[in-house]
Design a protein around this motif. Structure first.
Motif, PDB file in Angstrom:
ATOM      1  N   UNK A  53     -40.999  52.713 -32.528  1.00 28.16           N
ATOM      2  CA  UNK A  53     -41.090  52.319 -31.137  1.00 28.16           C
ATOM      3  C   UNK A  53     -39.729  52.241 -30.457  1.00 28.16           C
ATOM      4  N   UNK A  54     -38.684  52.173 -31.258  1.00 26.64           N
ATOM      5  CA  UNK A  54     -37.344  52.150 -30.677  1.00 26.64           C
ATOM      6  C   UNK A  54     -36.807  53.578 -30.656  1.00 26.64           C
ATOM      7  N   UNK A  55     -36.245  53.960 -29.565  1.00 28.00           N
ATOM      8  CA  UNK A  55     -35.660  55.293 -29.502  1.00 28.00           C
ATOM      9  C   UNK A  55     -34.430  55.207 -28.634  1.00 28.00           C
ATOM     10  N   UNK A  84      -7.126  50.527 -31.831  1.00 24.41           N
ATOM     11  CA  UNK A  84      -8.320  50.808 -32.634  1.00 24.41           C
ATOM     12  C   UNK A  84      -8.860  49.478 -33.118  1.00 24.41           C
ATOM     13  N   UNK A  85     -10.121  49.193 -32.823  1.00 26.67           N
ATOM     14  CA  UNK A  85     -10.640  47.849 -33.086  1.00 26.67           C
ATOM     15  C   UNK A  85     -12.151  47.854 -33.250  1.00 26.67           C
ATOM     16  N   UNK A  86     -12.699  46.865 -33.955  1.00 27.34           N
ATOM     17  CA  UNK A  86     -14.155  46.718 -34.006  1.00 27.34           C
ATOM     18  C   UNK A  86     -14.682  46.422 -32.613  1.00 27.34           C
ATOM     19  N   UNK A  87     -15.839  46.980 -32.295  1.00 29.74           N
ATOM     20  CA  UNK A  87     -16.463  46.741 -30.993  1.00 29.74           C
ATOM     21  C   UNK A  87     -17.969  46.827 -31.191  1.00 29.74           C
ATOM     22  N   UNK A  88     -18.686  46.515 -30.138  1.00 31.45           N
ATOM     23  CA  UNK A  88     -20.149  46.595 -30.189  1.00 31.45           C
ATOM     24  C   UNK A  88     -20.600  47.643 -29.185  1.00 31.45           C
ATOM     25  N   UNK A  89     -21.450  48.541 -29.643  1.00 34.86           N
ATOM     26  CA  UNK A  89     -22.039  49.531 -28.730  1.00 34.86           C
ATOM     27  C   UNK A  89     -23.536  49.279 -28.643  1.00 34.86           C
ATOM     28  N   UNK A  90     -24.114  49.653 -27.536  1.00 26.73           N
ATOM     29  CA  UNK A  90     -25.560  49.514 -27.380  1.00 26.73           C
ATOM     30  C   UNK A  90     -26.143  50.901 -27.101  1.00 26.73           C
ATOM     31  N   UNK A  91     -26.638  51.535 -28.179  1.00 27.72           N
ATOM     32  CA  UNK A  91     -27.208  52.871 -28.039  1.00 27.72           C
ATOM     33  C   UNK A  91     -28.682  52.793 -27.653  1.00 27.72           C
ATOM     34  N   UNK A  92     -29.361  51.719 -28.123  1.00 27.04           N
ATOM     35  CA  UNK A  92     -30.774  51.542 -27.790  1.00 27.04           C
ATOM     36  C   UNK A  92     -30.943  50.126 -27.255  1.00 27.04           C
ATOM     37  N   UNK A  93     -31.947  49.959 -26.409  1.00 25.00           N
ATOM     38  CA  UNK A  93     -32.199  48.691 -25.752  1.00 25.00           C
ATOM     39  C   UNK A  93     -32.325  47.551 -26.773  1.00 25.00           C
ATOM     40  N   UNK A  94     -31.545  46.527 -26.574  1.00 26.13           N
ATOM     41  CA  UNK A  94     -31.689  45.335 -27.406  1.00 26.13           C
ATOM     42  C   UNK A  94     -31.107  45.449 -28.801  1.00 26.13           C
ATOM     43  N   UNK A  95     -30.453  46.551 -29.111  1.00 27.35           N
ATOM     44  CA  UNK A  95     -29.885  46.710 -30.460  1.00 27.35           C
ATOM     45  C   UNK A  95     -28.367  46.863 -30.375  1.00 27.35           C
ATOM     46  N   UNK A  96     -27.672  45.941 -30.993  1.00 24.72           N
ATOM     47  CA  UNK A  96     -26.211  46.001 -31.015  1.00 24.72           C
ATOM     48  C   UNK A  96     -25.753  46.764 -32.239  1.00 24.72           C
ATOM     49  N   UNK A  97     -24.848  47.692 -32.026  1.00 24.82           N
ATOM     50  CA  UNK A  97     -24.308  48.470 -33.138  1.00 24.82           C
ATOM     51  C   UNK A  97     -22.819  48.197 -33.270  1.00 24.82           C
TER      52      UNK A  97
END
Ligand SMILES: [Cu+2]
Length: 506
Positions: A53-55, A84-97
């Motif tokens: 259901x997640x895409x 260069x550092x750790x970060x958070x990306x949001x590729x899909x709704x509600x999911x932090x990468x």
């Protein structure tokens, strides 16, 4: 075990050698999701995926890359900072990468300079527990500013990179890490960015715009993290589940019909080969890794191997959608799990009914390229892959002239200013894109089964695909002294040994 037997047996049955296992022990990255285990098995591509259901969203407006701010007020000077550092990306709704980013971003900020400029960039490495560097891919920079593996920047420290961009060096370059044994992981976790060097006078009409398309490759586990690499990844190079353009899946662009658009295409993936075409819009190649061609060349499809770039002008002459999509290309795959990578839509251009303002035609001549000629040195490089089964383990090697990379060994000594003919013979079962640091080269011809085909056009390149069973001949001249790397740009192969050092002497 015989080689063919090994291939037929597939990877699930092979044991991993101590050496290969050591290569796989990528450090756990504190704050990066804390992957505890390392999957040593043959997880097929796509096994790790988002929950049902997640895409990844598609069809969002194509983002432009954010420009790196210039802190200097002096014309002709680019002064900036990259972290260069750790970060958070949001590729899909509600999911932090959790990712690695330059200044928090992946792709990193767009660096723009003009030929003749001086560049001074302070690099801060804030990657936990791992050295890094910035390699200025394709750029004519001194050896000690090139971010080679010999010049690591320790975790928590900084260094400055400075160089002058010579006249005539305009081109679509990029930057990425190049630390010993860590390049592949740092790149797939997000570290790569575009460095455009613009000419003082551009022959391409400004009305065509200038749109950068950076392809990266993403694999997400169900919890949104990026899984560690498997044996399959190390052998073939890591191919993800989603090809992204500027960090987005199949983004959209709307243009009036009659538009001509300049695109700069970057393959910034670790290991994915992109054979591409624009459905419903004719493509014209205007440039390669090292800048513009002498004259435009029409193309039905293009092959972009890892690290290669192409500049195109695309004509959108009929209303409706025009898609950039992938065609089949077999680059050689070991074991099970060859990714299904044909027919992927990477970008959708919606061509509206509104006609565009008339634009000037593409000039017939773009620039002159001085042809390299009469080499005084001939060299031969043979690529091989070795798989040796012992009683209890397997040794893998990706070799150049029978040797794996050794940071303390100079493989070749060259003289600055001399023209060399390099013959690269691929006796392996996979394609290997060769990248040479420090200069641009000219491909002369390719040979396969005794059939020789000349390069279709004169061009400056820093990366060339050498298909399996093929020999590529190129002409090259290093102008700046110092040690330079040459290696396969499937980054896992570089990590497993397919790299050498040429020491250029003044
Ligand atoms: Cu390779």
């Amino acid at each position: 075990m015989h080689r063919r037997g090994f291939l037929a047996a597939g990877l699930a049955t092979v044991l991993v050698s101590r050496r290969a296992a050591a290569q796989m022990k990528m450090d756990n990255m504190p704050g990066m999701g804390g992957h505890a285990g390392h999957d040593m098995g043959a997880a097929p591509q796509g096994a790790a995926a988002l929950p049902e259901g997640e895409a990844l969203p598609e069809g969002e407006a194509l983002r432009e890359l954010r420009l790196l701010a210039n802190e200097a007020n002096t014309p002709g000077l680019l002064k900036a900072k990259l972290t260069a550092e750790p970060a958070i990306a949001r590729y899909a709704e509600g999911i932090d990468t959790p990712i690695l980013g330059y200044n928090g971003m992946s792709p990193g900020p767009l660096i723009e300079a003009t030929e003749g400029d001086r560049v001074e960039i302070t690099f801060a490495n804030r990657i936990p527990d791992a050295a890094s560097t910035i390699h200025w891919h394709g750029m004519p920079v001194p050896a000690d500013q090139d971010g080679n593996p010999m010049d690591p920047v320790a975790a928590g420290s900084e260094r400055s990179y400075s160089f002058d961009l010579p006249e005539g060096s305009a081109g679509p370059y990029w930057y990425h890490p190049h630390p010993h044994g860590k390049t592949a992981e740092q790149v797939y976790r997000g570290l790569a960015g575009v460095f455009l060097v613009k000419p003082k006078a551009d022959p391409i009409p400004a009305e065509y715009g200038d749109t950068v398309l950076v392809f990266t490759d993403l694999r997400l586990a169900a919890d949104g993290t990026m899984p560690d690499s498997t044996m399959v990844d190390l052998m073939n190079g890591r191919v993800g589940d989603h090809v992204l353009v500027n960090g987005q899946k199949n983004p959209a662009l709307t243009v009036p019909f009659g538009t001509r658009r300049r695109f700069r295409l970057y393959n910034a993936t670790n290991a994915r080969f992109l054979r591409l075409s624009f459905d419903g819009a004719p493509m014209t190649i205007i440039g390669t890794d090292g800048g513009l061609l002498e004259a435009p060349v029409a193309a039905d499809d293009i092959l972009l191997s890892p690290a290669e770039r192409l500049e195109l002008v695309v004509s959108f002459d009929k209303p409706g959608p025009a898609t950039l999509y992938t065609l089949d290309y077999d680059r050689g795959w070991m074991g099970a799990g060859r990714p299904a990578d044909t027919g992927l839509t990477l970008l959708t251009v919606n061509v509206s009914e509104t006609p565009a303002e008339p634009v000037p035609p593409l000039p017939e001549k773009l620039r002159s390229i001085a042809q390299l000629d009469s080499p005084t040195v001939n060299r031969r490089f043979v690529f091989t892959e070795t798989m040796t089964m012992g009683a209890t383990d397997m040794e893998m090697g990706f070799l150049i002239n029978g040797a794996a990379f050794d940071m303390n060994r100079v493989d070749i000594v060259a003289k600055a200013g001399e023209i060399e003919l390099w013959e690269i013979v691929n006796k392996a079962d996979m394609d290997h894109p060769l990248h040479v640091h420090g200069t641009q080269f000219q491909v002369v011809e390719r040979e396969r089964d005794g059939q020789v085909s000349k390069a279709p056009y004169l061009a400056w390149k820093d990366t060339v695909n050498v298909a399996r069973g093929e020999t590529v001949r190129l002409l090259l001249r290093q102008e700046r002294p110092g040690p330079r790397m040459y290696h396969c740009h499937i980054l896992e192969h570089e990590q497993l040994g397919m790299m050498g050092i040429v020491d250029v002497q003044a």
